[in-house]
Scaffold this motif. Structure first.
Motif, PDB file in Angstrom:
ATOM      1  N   ARG A 184       0.878  -1.238  -0.106  1.00  0.00           N
ATOM      2  CA  ARG A 184      -0.101   0.010  -0.058  1.00  0.00           C
ATOM      3  C   ARG A 184       0.914   1.285   0.077  1.00  0.00           C
ATOM      4  O   ARG A 184       0.731   2.279  -0.917  1.00  0.00           O
ATOM      5  N   SER A 186      -0.646   1.453  -3.992  1.00  0.00           N
ATOM      6  CA  SER A 186      -2.005   1.812  -3.645  1.00  0.00           C
ATOM      7  C   SER A 186      -2.557   0.820  -2.845  1.00  0.00           C
ATOM      8  O   SER A 186      -2.380  -0.295  -2.860  1.00  0.00           O
ATOM      9  N   VAL A 187      -3.742   1.541  -2.340  1.00  0.00           N
ATOM     10  CA  VAL A 187      -4.734   0.789  -1.621  1.00  0.00           C
ATOM     11  C   VAL A 187      -5.447  -0.488  -2.431  1.00  0.00           C
ATOM     12  O   VAL A 187      -5.844  -1.482  -2.013  1.00  0.00           O
ATOM     13  N   VAL A 188      -5.631   0.006  -3.668  1.00  0.00           N
ATOM     14  CA  VAL A 188      -6.254  -1.092  -4.501  1.00  0.00           C
ATOM     15  C   VAL A 188      -5.290  -2.388  -4.766  1.00  0.00           C
ATOM     16  O   VAL A 188      -5.835  -3.484  -4.666  1.00  0.00           O
ATOM     17  N   LEU A 189      -4.067  -2.344  -4.925  1.00  0.00           N
ATOM     18  CA  LEU A 189      -3.025  -3.335  -4.864  1.00  0.00           C
ATOM     19  C   LEU A 189      -2.938  -3.973  -3.565  1.00  0.00           C
ATOM     20  O   LEU A 189      -2.883  -5.291  -3.667  1.00  0.00           O
ATOM     21  N   GLN A 190      -3.061  -3.186  -2.311  1.00  0.00           N
ATOM     22  CA  GLN A 190      -3.003  -4.026  -1.235  1.00  0.00           C
ATOM     23  C   GLN A 190      -4.244  -4.947  -1.033  1.00  0.00           C
ATOM     24  O   GLN A 190      -4.147  -6.092  -0.574  1.00  0.00           O
ATOM     25  N   ARG A 191      -5.333  -4.245  -1.435  1.00  0.00           N
ATOM     26  CA  ARG A 191      -6.770  -5.425  -1.609  1.00  0.00           C
ATOM     27  C   ARG A 191      -6.406  -6.562  -2.230  1.00  0.00           C
ATOM     28  O   ARG A 191      -7.021  -7.566  -1.843  1.00  0.00           O
ATOM     29  N   THR A 192      -5.502  -6.456  -3.581  1.00  0.00           N
ATOM     30  CA  THR A 192      -5.513  -7.401  -4.080  1.00  0.00           C
ATOM     31  C   THR A 192      -4.535  -8.542  -3.452  1.00  0.00           C
ATOM     32  O   THR A 192      -4.950  -9.690  -3.498  1.00  0.00           O
ATOM     33  N   GLU A 197      -6.972 -10.185  -0.940  1.00  0.00           N
ATOM     34  CA  GLU A 197      -7.829 -11.127  -1.498  1.00  0.00           C
ATOM     35  C   GLU A 197      -6.902 -12.571  -1.746  1.00  0.00           C
ATOM     36  O   GLU A 197      -7.438 -13.722  -1.611  1.00  0.00           O
ATOM     37  N   CYS A 223     -12.077  -8.467   0.132  1.00  0.00           N
ATOM     38  CA  CYS A 223     -12.175  -7.053   0.399  1.00  0.00           C
ATOM     39  C   CYS A 223     -12.398  -6.126  -0.776  1.00  0.00           C
ATOM     40  O   CYS A 223     -12.747  -4.941  -0.652  1.00  0.00           O
ATOM     41  N   ILE A 224     -12.894  -6.675  -1.843  1.00  0.00           N
ATOM     42  CA  ILE A 224     -13.186  -6.308  -3.054  1.00  0.00           C
ATOM     43  C   ILE A 224     -14.808  -6.474  -3.351  1.00  0.00           C
ATOM     44  O   ILE A 224     -15.077  -7.734  -3.472  1.00  0.00           O
TER      45      ILE A 224
END
Length: 226
Positions: A19, A23-29, A32, A38-39
């Motif tokens: 993160r 980014s937080v998007v890749l952290q969520r990946t 997951e 979380c997505i």
């Protein structure tokens, strides 16, 4: 640089570090991949609101007659999509445009046609699109793109009829017949006006650098020689 080369490497990475650096998007990946949901799931809309067919040209179209040709092709491509989706349109919007970066004055015609009865008939749609661009296109302008958009969509319930020979007998709907012919003999097998010619117009978007379609085209299958 972080040594992440596979999905397994990404799964094993520190989510907080990912993160911080990305980014937080890749952290969520990453989360997951480790089993933490979380997505949120996104449900696809069943009711389609619009259908559009829009393309850029390989070279400018500078005449009104040329733009009529373009719209004749694009309108029936759009009609084919309506037929495939089992829909009819109450509204058709026709657009075209020159380059926004050209030194000459730009031209961006747009016309909206409302049909008394929703239709997917390619003859009706082509006539309306050609008439609209004929009234709004500027001769001499260098058009680089155009499109047709259909809205006010509804299910194509009931069988449309066309009395082709004037014999008073019900005939299958034009769009359906053309769709069946294309499915058997290819997209260039039938069409209205220039849309029925096997040789593509000069302005058609070039696809010489498109990726091979190994799974859907026999001609694109790789050839191996021993």
């Amino acid at each position: 640089m972080m040594g992440i080369e596979t999905i397994a490497d990404l799964k094993a990475a520190d989510p907080a570090l990912i993160r911080k650096k990305f980014s937080v998007v890749l952290q969520r990946t990453v989360m997951e991949l480790n089993g933490t949901e979380c997505i949120p799931h996104v449900e696809e809309r069943v009711d389609k609101q619009q259908i559009m067919f829009s393309r850029s040209f390989s070279e400018p179209v500078t005449t009104v007659a040329g733009m009529e040709e373009v719209m004749g092709v694009y309108a029936q491509r759009g009609a084919a999509r309506l037929n495939e989706e089992g829909l009819r349109a109450a509204i058709m919007t026709v657009t075209a445009g020159t380059s926004r970066f050209a030194a000459a004055e730009g031209s961006f015609p747009a016309s909206t046609i409302r049909f008394a009865t929703p239709t997917q008939d390619p003859i009706v749609l082509v006539r309306a699109a050609v008439a609209a661009i004929r009234q709004s296109a500027v001769a001499g302008a260098s058009y680089l793109r155009a499109g047709v958009m259909f809205s006010g969509l509804e299910p194509a319930s009931g069988a449309g009829m066309l009395d082709v020979f004037g014999a008073g007998q019900a005939q299958p709907e034009v769009g359906g017949v053309m769709g069946e012919v294309r499915s058997k003999f290819g997209n260039a097998a039938i069409g209205i006006g220039i849309g029925g010619l096997a040789v593509a117009p000069q302005w058609t978007m070039k696809r010489g650098l498109a990726s091979p379609r190994y799974t859907t085209e026999w001609k694109d299958l790789p050839v191996v020689r021993a």
